[in-house]
Design a protein around this motif. Sequence first.
Motif, PDB file in Angstrom:
ATOM      1  N   CYS A  11      98.290  52.854  37.405  1.00  0.00           N
ATOM      2  CA  CYS A  11      99.581  53.316  36.371  1.00  0.00           C
ATOM      3  C   CYS A  11     100.830  53.139  37.361  1.00  0.00           C
ATOM      4  N   ALA A  12     101.710  53.466  36.598  1.00  0.00           N
ATOM      5  CA  ALA A  12     103.143  53.249  37.045  1.00  0.00           C
ATOM      6  C   ALA A  12     103.588  54.325  38.057  1.00  0.00           C
ATOM      7  N   TYR A  13     104.145  54.080  39.180  1.00  0.00           N
ATOM      8  CA  TYR A  13     104.379  55.149  40.195  1.00  0.00           C
ATOM      9  C   TYR A  13     105.553  56.091  39.663  1.00  0.00           C
ATOM     10  N   ASP A  14     105.148  57.564  39.850  1.00  0.00           N
ATOM     11  CA  ASP A  14     106.068  58.436  39.596  1.00  0.00           C
ATOM     12  C   ASP A  14     106.266  59.232  40.690  1.00  0.00           C
ATOM     13  N   ILE A  15     107.087  59.945  40.928  1.00  0.00           N
ATOM     14  CA  ILE A  15     107.479  60.970  41.892  1.00  0.00           C
ATOM     15  C   ILE A  15     106.306  62.095  41.860  1.00  0.00           C
ATOM     16  N   ALA A  16     105.853  62.388  40.680  1.00  0.00           N
ATOM     17  CA  ALA A  16     104.563  63.550  40.521  1.00  0.00           C
ATOM     18  C   ALA A  16     103.592  63.033  41.398  1.00  0.00           C
ATOM     19  N   LEU A  17     103.505  61.764  41.463  1.00  0.00           N
ATOM     20  CA  LEU A  17     102.366  61.144  42.115  1.00  0.00           C
ATOM     21  C   LEU A  17     102.293  61.178  43.427  1.00  0.00           C
ATOM     22  N   ALA A  18     103.396  61.458  44.142  1.00  0.00           N
ATOM     23  CA  ALA A  18     103.660  61.231  45.682  1.00  0.00           C
ATOM     24  C   ALA A  18     102.522  61.696  46.572  1.00  0.00           C
ATOM     25  N   ALA A  19     101.950  63.001  46.358  1.00  0.00           N
ATOM     26  CA  ALA A  19     101.081  63.628  47.135  1.00  0.00           C
ATOM     27  C   ALA A  19      99.691  62.766  47.099  1.00  0.00           C
ATOM     28  N   THR A  20      99.404  62.528  45.649  1.00  0.00           N
ATOM     29  CA  THR A  20      98.123  61.672  45.353  1.00  0.00           C
ATOM     30  C   THR A  20      98.056  60.599  46.101  1.00  0.00           C
ATOM     31  N   ILE A  21      99.234  59.666  46.146  1.00  0.00           N
ATOM     32  CA  ILE A  21      99.522  58.231  46.682  1.00  0.00           C
ATOM     33  C   ILE A  21      99.156  58.439  48.274  1.00  0.00           C
ATOM     34  N   GLN A  22      99.787  59.541  48.848  1.00  0.00           N
ATOM     35  CA  GLN A  22      99.524  59.691  50.095  1.00  0.00           C
ATOM     36  C   GLN A  22      98.096  60.001  50.678  1.00  0.00           C
ATOM     37  N   ALA A  23      97.538  60.774  49.599  1.00  0.00           N
ATOM     38  CA  ALA A  23      95.953  60.754  50.041  1.00  0.00           C
ATOM     39  C   ALA A  23      94.934  59.528  49.478  1.00  0.00           C
ATOM     40  N   TRP A  24      95.420  58.902  48.780  1.00  0.00           N
ATOM     41  CA  TRP A  24      94.873  57.272  48.486  1.00  0.00           C
ATOM     42  C   TRP A  24      94.978  56.705  49.871  1.00  0.00           C
ATOM     43  N   PHE A  25      96.416  56.696  50.428  1.00  0.00           N
ATOM     44  CA  PHE A  25      96.753  55.730  51.504  1.00  0.00           C
ATOM     45  C   PHE A  25      95.703  56.200  52.816  1.00  0.00           C
ATOM     46  N   LYS A  26      95.518  57.456  52.977  1.00  0.00           N
ATOM     47  CA  LYS A  26      94.743  57.874  53.844  1.00  0.00           C
ATOM     48  C   LYS A  26      93.388  57.605  54.026  1.00  0.00           C
ATOM     49  N   LYS A  27      93.096  57.720  52.691  1.00  0.00           N
ATOM     50  CA  LYS A  27      91.492  57.080  52.341  1.00  0.00           C
ATOM     51  C   LYS A  27      91.171  55.751  52.156  1.00  0.00           C
ATOM     52  N   LYS A  28      92.603  54.848  52.400  1.00  0.00           N
ATOM     53  CA  LYS A  28      92.472  53.621  52.393  1.00  0.00           C
ATOM     54  C   LYS A  28      92.133  53.084  50.872  1.00  0.00           C
ATOM     55  N   GLU A  29      92.159  53.820  50.020  1.00  0.00           N
ATOM     56  CA  GLU A  29      92.167  53.463  48.679  1.00  0.00           C
ATOM     57  C   GLU A  29      93.308  53.204  47.772  1.00  0.00           C
ATOM     58  N   LEU A  30      94.425  53.044  48.265  1.00  0.00           N
ATOM     59  CA  LEU A  30      95.891  52.792  47.731  1.00  0.00           C
ATOM     60  C   LEU A  30      95.762  51.218  47.397  1.00  0.00           C
ATOM     61  N   VAL A  31      96.003  50.874  46.288  1.00  0.00           N
ATOM     62  CA  VAL A  31      96.192  49.561  46.070  1.00  0.00           C
ATOM     63  C   VAL A  31      97.751  49.470  45.162  1.00  0.00           C
ATOM     64  N   ILE A  32      98.632  48.483  45.528  1.00  0.00           N
ATOM     65  CA  ILE A  32      99.940  48.446  45.232  1.00  0.00           C
ATOM     66  C   ILE A  32      99.970  46.937  44.494  1.00  0.00           C
ATOM     67  N   PHE A  33     100.618  46.918  43.240  1.00  0.00           N
ATOM     68  CA  PHE A  33     100.549  45.691  42.687  1.00  0.00           C
ATOM     69  C   PHE A  33     101.757  45.350  42.386  1.00  0.00           C
ATOM     70  N   ASP A  34     102.191  44.040  42.165  1.00  0.00           N
ATOM     71  CA  ASP A  34     103.517  43.524  42.010  1.00  0.00           C
ATOM     72  C   ASP A  34     103.607  43.249  40.504  1.00  0.00           C
ATOM     73  N   SER A  35     102.545  43.283  39.538  1.00  0.00           N
ATOM     74  CA  SER A  35     102.596  43.087  38.111  1.00  0.00           C
ATOM     75  C   SER A  35     101.372  43.634  37.564  1.00  0.00           C
ATOM     76  N   LEU A  36     101.589  43.909  36.190  1.00  0.00           N
ATOM     77  CA  LEU A  36     100.210  44.340  35.498  1.00  0.00           C
ATOM     78  C   LEU A  36      99.419  43.263  35.502  1.00  0.00           C
ATOM     79  N   LYS A  37      99.877  41.819  35.376  1.00  0.00           N
ATOM     80  CA  LYS A  37      98.787  40.711  35.381  1.00  0.00           C
ATOM     81  C   LYS A  37      98.053  40.645  36.604  1.00  0.00           C
ATOM     82  N   GLU A  38      98.653  40.962  37.933  1.00  0.00           N
ATOM     83  CA  GLU A  38      97.599  41.147  38.971  1.00  0.00           C
ATOM     84  C   GLU A  38      96.849  42.185  38.998  1.00  0.00           C
ATOM     85  N   ALA A  39      97.237  43.470  38.463  1.00  0.00           N
ATOM     86  CA  ALA A  39      96.116  44.395  38.280  1.00  0.00           C
ATOM     87  C   ALA A  39      95.148  44.099  37.452  1.00  0.00           C
TER      88      ALA A  39
END
Length: 651
Positions: free
Chosen positions: A416-444
């Motif tokens: 999904c697109a990053y949104d401030i409302a996702l900040a806590a969720t993103i941190q949780a994913w990061f701690k679980k090593k589940e976070l993925v960050i993409f440079d483009s939709l094509k990459e995803a």
Amino acid sequence: MSRRNLTCIADLTNDEIEAIFELADNAAKLRADRVASGQIMATLFYEPSTRTRLSFESAMHRLGGGVISCSDMKSSSTAKGETIADTAKVVSSYADVLVVRHYWDGAVQAMAEHANVPVINAGDGSHEHPTQTLCDLYTLRKEKGELRGLTVVICGDLKNGRTIHSLVYALARFGANVVTLGAHGMELPQYVLERLEREHGYSLAPLAANDLGAVVTETDALYLSPKQPHQLALFTQVDKAVHSQLNALASDVRYDAFYMTRKQKERMKEGANGSYPTIGAEFLRERRFKDTVVMHPLPRVDELSQEVDKDKRGIYFKQAAYGVPIRMALLKFLFDQNERKAAAKKTKTHWYESAERLGPQCRNANCITLTEPISTRRRFEMLTSGPGGALILRCFYCDHRFKVQLVGNAQAKRYCAYDIALAATIQAWFKKKELVIFDSLKEAEELGYEPFNSSASRVLMDAAAVASAISEIARQVLQDCQDADRLLVLGIRTKGSFLAQRIAGELETRQKRKVEVGEIEIYGAGEEIRRLSPTDPEAGPLILKDREIILVDDVLYTGRTVNSALSMIFRSGRPQAVRLAVLIDRGHREVPVKPNYVGKNIPSSDKERVRVRLRESGGDSADQVIIYSMINPNEPEAALAGSEPSTSNLE
């Protein structure tokens, strides 16, 4: 075993720097004791050097150690394609310490990861030069007695000068004031300014424009200070009383040192023209500079007159001479630290690495992660600037930053697109090593990710609503425009850029004349403001001075992006006026910005600056407004008109 390297000035604490200075004060005893007897230093210089290389080699010889080197790295195995990782592994088996200079940003850090002995950065690309900073600080302390409270004017090429970046970080840590006086297009990079603000509490304020006019006429000065009252804001407000107060403060500033640098032509893709700061004997005759010393890391070209050599305030040759005792002290310090197996006293950083084979790339084209990825791992520090801030990644190797647009979950295989409302969720994913960050939709999509479902809590602007908003913004722009011939539409990359092009198209249709359009990159590397004119690729750089500018973005949260964009605009040339056009407003602020509004209260004139004071967005119902549809950077028109929503509710 923990090894102490010196790849950036942050590797040393202030107490350790003071300890090195104390060792340098007793260089004669270090020499007499031959404290490096039996040790070997290898110098690997991929770029030319006189002072740094010879002073290191002289220092090692005076400590009783030996030196091995390649006279020209082009005649080494590098010419056969050997990576710096392999070079580090091989050479570190021949020596006890490596001193490395390289033309890639972050290359020395990469080499330190693969070497088995301490590695010292003797300059990497435009990134840092920490040992030069040790020489600079030592010289200043010798001349002025202390560093805290000094005011140092740094002139010249502040964008490409690696010595400058290490120096301003160090001066900030020791509580000095910094006045930057960059040549046009060579101002201090935004990522350096943001680090000074974030880590050291420094804020910017413009110095009186004519205060240092004798140095350069077309460049504005910025005053960086850790304390009140200079810590006013990024911009001074229109309020004349405040402006007068600032001018009065600036007139009383005591300049302790001018630090002049040459134009780094070897790091410029194209030749830079225009005025460049110069210091000569005539300039130093002003009475207020009678105690101001002149420094230069050397070599000089024509920015520093040789007449200054005869002036006792010209201390740059003394500064170069201190290179030997400082580097003797540094070698002694590192050898002792490694014998004690001591670790650097640094705050532990949790680095982000993609859970997928593809992941974000640094935007700095000269970063080692792009020029020789086999020798590195893509690691980033995740930075958020509060509950309303964007998600920023800082490159582990070169320190450049960029804004995150797309995030995903490796377990759910959704994005999904990053949104401030996702900040806590993103941190949780990061701690679980589940976070993925993409440079483009094509990459995803290449990795098999699908979008999260949209939620009813967000209202999507469809193609008709977007077209209507653009039409209305164009109407308001023309209504307020005083000189349509000098109008410039400037979008904040990337979504703002797409909108800027559409607004410019609407303006051209309405008034039947071309409108210049450009984009401003907040978190990128290299050129920050550039033309968007595919039909005329040979056109010159954008001129901002004395023009009416419409700054365009798709959405506002806290206003930090707008503040950064305004900072870049005013550093590039004083406009006649700046108005802000936004498609969606999600934040709380004092300026009357509304959805689809062309703000009228953000303009400036050629003599005034403006302060944008924005409060952080809260969690009340007013924040549950709208999210803009995700835009495919490769298909901006289709995305703007598309109906596929981004998602907000991931639970």
